[in-house]
Scaffold this motif. Structure first.
Motif, PDB file in Angstrom:
ATOM      1  N   ALA A  26       0.512  -6.877  24.719  1.00 43.77           N
ATOM      2  CA  ALA A  26       0.383  -5.914  23.715  1.00 43.77           C
ATOM      3  C   ALA A  26       1.752  -6.007  22.941  1.00 43.77           C
ATOM      4  O   ALA A  26       1.636  -5.775  21.696  1.00 43.77           O
ATOM      5  CB  ALA A  26       0.308  -4.310  24.336  1.00 43.77           C
ATOM      6  N   ARG A  27       2.871  -6.114  23.707  1.00 41.19           N
ATOM      7  CA  ARG A  27       4.136  -6.178  22.873  1.00 41.19           C
ATOM      8  C   ARG A  27       4.017  -7.532  21.672  1.00 41.19           C
ATOM      9  O   ARG A  27       4.183  -7.512  20.629  1.00 41.19           O
ATOM     10  CB  ARG A  27       5.396  -6.597  23.710  1.00 41.19           C
ATOM     11  N   GLU A  28       3.431  -8.662  22.186  1.00 39.38           N
ATOM     12  CA  GLU A  28       3.406  -9.751  21.589  1.00 39.38           C
ATOM     13  C   GLU A  28       2.219  -9.627  20.259  1.00 39.38           C
ATOM     14  O   GLU A  28       2.641 -10.168  18.946  1.00 39.38           O
ATOM     15  CB  GLU A  28       2.923 -10.992  22.404  1.00 39.38           C
ATOM     16  N   LEU A  29       1.431  -8.736  20.690  1.00 34.73           N
ATOM     17  CA  LEU A  29       0.343  -8.539  19.449  1.00 34.73           C
ATOM     18  C   LEU A  29       0.349  -7.539  18.788  1.00 34.73           C
ATOM     19  O   LEU A  29      -0.329  -7.295  17.734  1.00 34.73           O
ATOM     20  CB  LEU A  29      -1.160  -8.581  20.248  1.00 34.73           C
ATOM     21  N   ASP A  30       1.520  -6.745  19.001  1.00 38.99           N
ATOM     22  CA  ASP A  30       1.928  -5.465  18.507  1.00 38.99           C
ATOM     23  C   ASP A  30       0.658  -4.446  18.497  1.00 38.99           C
ATOM     24  O   ASP A  30      -0.019  -3.910  17.425  1.00 38.99           O
ATOM     25  CB  ASP A  30       2.264  -5.644  16.665  1.00 38.99           C
ATOM     26  N   ALA A  31       0.126  -4.444  19.641  1.00 34.11           N
ATOM     27  CA  ALA A  31      -1.346  -3.631  19.981  1.00 34.11           C
ATOM     28  C   ALA A  31      -1.061  -2.373  20.576  1.00 34.11           C
ATOM     29  O   ALA A  31       0.110  -2.240  21.199  1.00 34.11           O
ATOM     30  CB  ALA A  31      -2.328  -4.628  20.812  1.00 34.11           C
ATOM     31  N   ARG A  32      -1.981  -1.458  20.279  1.00 30.26           N
ATOM     32  CA  ARG A  32      -1.844  -0.217  21.312  1.00 30.26           C
ATOM     33  C   ARG A  32      -2.354  -0.577  22.740  1.00 30.26           C
ATOM     34  O   ARG A  32      -3.154  -1.531  22.926  1.00 30.26           O
ATOM     35  CB  ARG A  32      -3.095   0.723  20.579  1.00 30.26           C
ATOM     36  N   LEU A  33      -1.535   0.264  23.729  1.00 32.16           N
ATOM     37  CA  LEU A  33      -1.733  -0.088  24.972  1.00 32.16           C
ATOM     38  C   LEU A  33      -2.435   1.091  25.614  1.00 32.16           C
ATOM     39  O   LEU A  33      -1.713   2.421  25.511  1.00 32.16           O
ATOM     40  CB  LEU A  33      -0.407  -0.406  25.985  1.00 32.16           C
ATOM     41  N   GLN A  34      -3.650   1.065  26.394  1.00 26.07           N
ATOM     42  CA  GLN A  34      -4.278   2.183  27.069  1.00 26.07           C
ATOM     43  C   GLN A  34      -4.106   1.757  28.654  1.00 26.07           C
ATOM     44  O   GLN A  34      -4.772   0.687  28.990  1.00 26.07           O
ATOM     45  CB  GLN A  34      -5.622   2.416  26.691  1.00 26.07           C
ATOM     46  N   ILE A  35      -3.724   2.736  29.454  1.00 23.03           N
ATOM     47  CA  ILE A  35      -3.654   2.471  30.857  1.00 23.03           C
ATOM     48  C   ILE A  35      -4.634   3.512  31.637  1.00 23.03           C
ATOM     49  O   ILE A  35      -4.385   4.759  31.344  1.00 23.03           O
ATOM     50  CB  ILE A  35      -2.298   2.716  31.288  1.00 23.03           C
ATOM     51  N   VAL A  36      -5.541   2.782  32.364  1.00 26.80           N
ATOM     52  CA  VAL A  36      -6.545   3.708  33.099  1.00 26.80           C
ATOM     53  C   VAL A  36      -6.353   3.571  34.566  1.00 26.80           C
ATOM     54  O   VAL A  36      -6.130   2.633  35.108  1.00 26.80           O
ATOM     55  CB  VAL A  36      -7.803   3.375  32.472  1.00 26.80           C
ATOM     56  N   SER A  37      -6.392   4.904  35.208  1.00 23.27           N
ATOM     57  CA  SER A  37      -6.541   4.838  36.538  1.00 23.27           C
ATOM     58  C   SER A  37      -7.738   5.937  37.173  1.00 23.27           C
ATOM     59  O   SER A  37      -7.997   6.925  36.418  1.00 23.27           O
ATOM     60  CB  SER A  37      -5.244   5.292  37.256  1.00 23.27           C
ATOM     61  N   ALA A  38      -8.151   5.527  38.023  1.00 24.30           N
ATOM     62  CA  ALA A  38      -9.104   6.733  38.687  1.00 24.30           C
ATOM     63  C   ALA A  38      -8.808   7.384  40.138  1.00 24.30           C
ATOM     64  O   ALA A  38      -7.851   6.780  40.713  1.00 24.30           O
ATOM     65  CB  ALA A  38     -10.587   5.921  38.764  1.00 24.30           C
ATOM     66  N   TYR A  39      -9.526   8.448  40.325  1.00 25.52           N
ATOM     67  CA  TYR A  39      -9.155   9.285  41.478  1.00 25.52           C
ATOM     68  C   TYR A  39     -10.614   9.663  42.053  1.00 25.52           C
ATOM     69  O   TYR A  39     -11.465  10.106  41.004  1.00 25.52           O
ATOM     70  CB  TYR A  39      -7.970  10.438  41.481  1.00 25.52           C
ATOM     71  N   TRP A  40     -10.476   9.909  43.063  1.00 30.87           N
ATOM     72  CA  TRP A  40     -11.750  10.702  43.586  1.00 30.87           C
ATOM     73  C   TRP A  40     -11.516  12.123  43.806  1.00 30.87           C
ATOM     74  O   TRP A  40     -10.659  12.559  44.412  1.00 30.87           O
ATOM     75  CB  TRP A  40     -11.985  10.146  44.933  1.00 30.87           C
ATOM     76  N   GLY A  74       9.336  -1.691  24.820  1.00 34.52           N
ATOM     77  CA  GLY A  74       9.416  -1.645  23.445  1.00 34.52           C
ATOM     78  C   GLY A  74       8.127  -1.201  22.993  1.00 34.52           C
ATOM     79  O   GLY A  74       7.924  -1.185  21.559  1.00 34.52           O
ATOM     80  N   LEU A  75       7.079  -0.836  23.811  1.00 29.54           N
ATOM     81  CA  LEU A  75       5.874  -0.306  23.031  1.00 29.54           C
ATOM     82  C   LEU A  75       5.855   0.999  22.741  1.00 29.54           C
ATOM     83  O   LEU A  75       6.531   1.801  23.297  1.00 29.54           O
ATOM     84  CB  LEU A  75       4.575  -0.476  24.028  1.00 29.54           C
ATOM     85  N   THR A  76       5.558   1.513  21.325  1.00 30.42           N
ATOM     86  CA  THR A  76       5.568   2.723  20.869  1.00 30.42           C
ATOM     87  C   THR A  76       4.093   3.578  21.047  1.00 30.42           C
ATOM     88  O   THR A  76       4.141   4.733  21.101  1.00 30.42           O
ATOM     89  CB  THR A  76       5.889   2.879  19.523  1.00 30.42           C
ATOM     90  N   ASP A  77       2.992   2.794  21.060  1.00 28.68           N
ATOM     91  CA  ASP A  77       1.637   3.327  21.067  1.00 28.68           C
ATOM     92  C   ASP A  77       1.094   3.084  22.499  1.00 28.68           C
ATOM     93  O   ASP A  77       0.329   2.187  22.874  1.00 28.68           O
ATOM     94  CB  ASP A  77       0.912   2.506  20.106  1.00 28.68           C
ATOM     95  N   VAL A  78       1.327   4.184  23.413  1.00 29.65           N
ATOM     96  CA  VAL A  78       0.772   3.788  24.635  1.00 29.65           C
ATOM     97  C   VAL A  78      -0.018   5.246  25.337  1.00 29.65           C
ATOM     98  O   VAL A  78       0.726   6.289  24.955  1.00 29.65           O
ATOM     99  CB  VAL A  78       1.913   3.676  25.752  1.00 29.65           C
ATOM    100  N   GLU A  79      -0.831   5.195  25.597  1.00 26.77           N
ATOM    101  CA  GLU A  79      -1.842   6.257  25.978  1.00 26.77           C
ATOM    102  C   GLU A  79      -2.260   5.917  27.563  1.00 26.77           C
ATOM    103  O   GLU A  79      -2.619   4.787  27.778  1.00 26.77           O
ATOM    104  CB  GLU A  79      -3.091   6.325  25.310  1.00 26.77           C
ATOM    105  N   THR A  80      -2.341   7.068  28.366  1.00 26.14           N
ATOM    106  CA  THR A  80      -2.943   7.068  29.924  1.00 26.14           C
ATOM    107  C   THR A  80      -4.178   7.975  29.859  1.00 26.14           C
ATOM    108  O   THR A  80      -4.238   8.866  29.509  1.00 26.14           O
ATOM    109  CB  THR A  80      -1.659   7.492  30.400  1.00 26.14           C
ATOM    110  N   PHE A  81      -4.792   7.282  30.671  1.00 19.04           N
ATOM    111  CA  PHE A  81      -6.060   8.146  31.169  1.00 19.04           C
ATOM    112  C   PHE A  81      -6.356   8.171  32.548  1.00 19.04           C
ATOM    113  O   PHE A  81      -6.279   7.132  33.336  1.00 19.04           O
ATOM    114  CB  PHE A  81      -7.406   7.535  30.590  1.00 19.04           C
ATOM    115  N   ALA A  82      -6.502   9.278  33.124  1.00 19.79           N
ATOM    116  CA  ALA A  82      -6.833   9.734  34.341  1.00 19.79           C
ATOM    117  C   ALA A  82      -8.271  10.100  34.541  1.00 19.79           C
ATOM    118  O   ALA A  82      -8.649  10.923  34.023  1.00 19.79           O
ATOM    119  CB  ALA A  82      -5.944  10.702  35.127  1.00 19.79           C
ATOM    120  N   ARG A  83      -9.206   9.382  35.345  1.00 19.60           N
ATOM    121  CA  ARG A  83     -10.519   9.755  35.307  1.00 19.60           C
ATOM    122  C   ARG A  83     -10.821   9.819  36.756  1.00 19.60           C
ATOM    123  O   ARG A  83     -10.717   9.153  37.797  1.00 19.60           O
ATOM    124  CB  ARG A  83     -11.543   8.644  34.661  1.00 19.60           C
TER     125      ARG A  83
END
Length: 139
Positions: A26-40, A74-83
């Protein structure tokens, strides 16, 4: 090419390697990063998997650490998702909802009988993803 990169994590060493790879990409491509994790949820967890259930608050904490690693890189556009629910479903749902361009997963998922009963996360994601998938060799 890849404006939005999504990575799934369960906090394991192999998933952490995939997260680091996604951060670098994401840093190399100047991309937005989204991080996902799941829980029961306690009522829906498989009876034979209760020992490995990750609580919601632990997932939120793990995602926050991953976000901190991404911003420290160095990433500025980072979102997280807990599902709540299955890990592969969580990754696939968020990828579709957020229109991810690339999903990054580690090559190690469940092993042994779990893999045959439930299917490995990397396998299911690669077969059902709405976008390209990069499977990172983590061992």
């Amino acid at each position: 090419m890849f404006a939005t990169i999504l990575v799934g994590t369960d906090g394991s060493d192999t998933a952490t390697t995939a997260v680091r790879y996604a951060i670098d990409l994401a840093r190399e491509l100047d991309a937005r990063l989204q991080i996902v994790s799941a829980y029961w949820g306690s009522a829906e967890q498989p009876k034979d998997a209760q020992w490995r259930v990750t609580a919601h608050r632990e997932v939120i904490s793990m995602l926050e650490r991953a976000r901190e690693d991404a911003t420290a890189a160095g990433l500025t556009d980072v979102e997280t998702f807990a599902r709540q629910g299955d890990a592969a479903d969580a990754i696939l749902d968020v990828a579709e909802e957020q229109r991810a361009d690339l999903i990054v997963v580690g090559n190690k998922g469940m092993t042994g009988a779990e893999r045959f009963l439930l299917g490995s996360v990397p396998n299911r994601v690669s077969h059902h993803a709405p976008c390209s998938v990069l499977i990172v060799r983590t061992t």
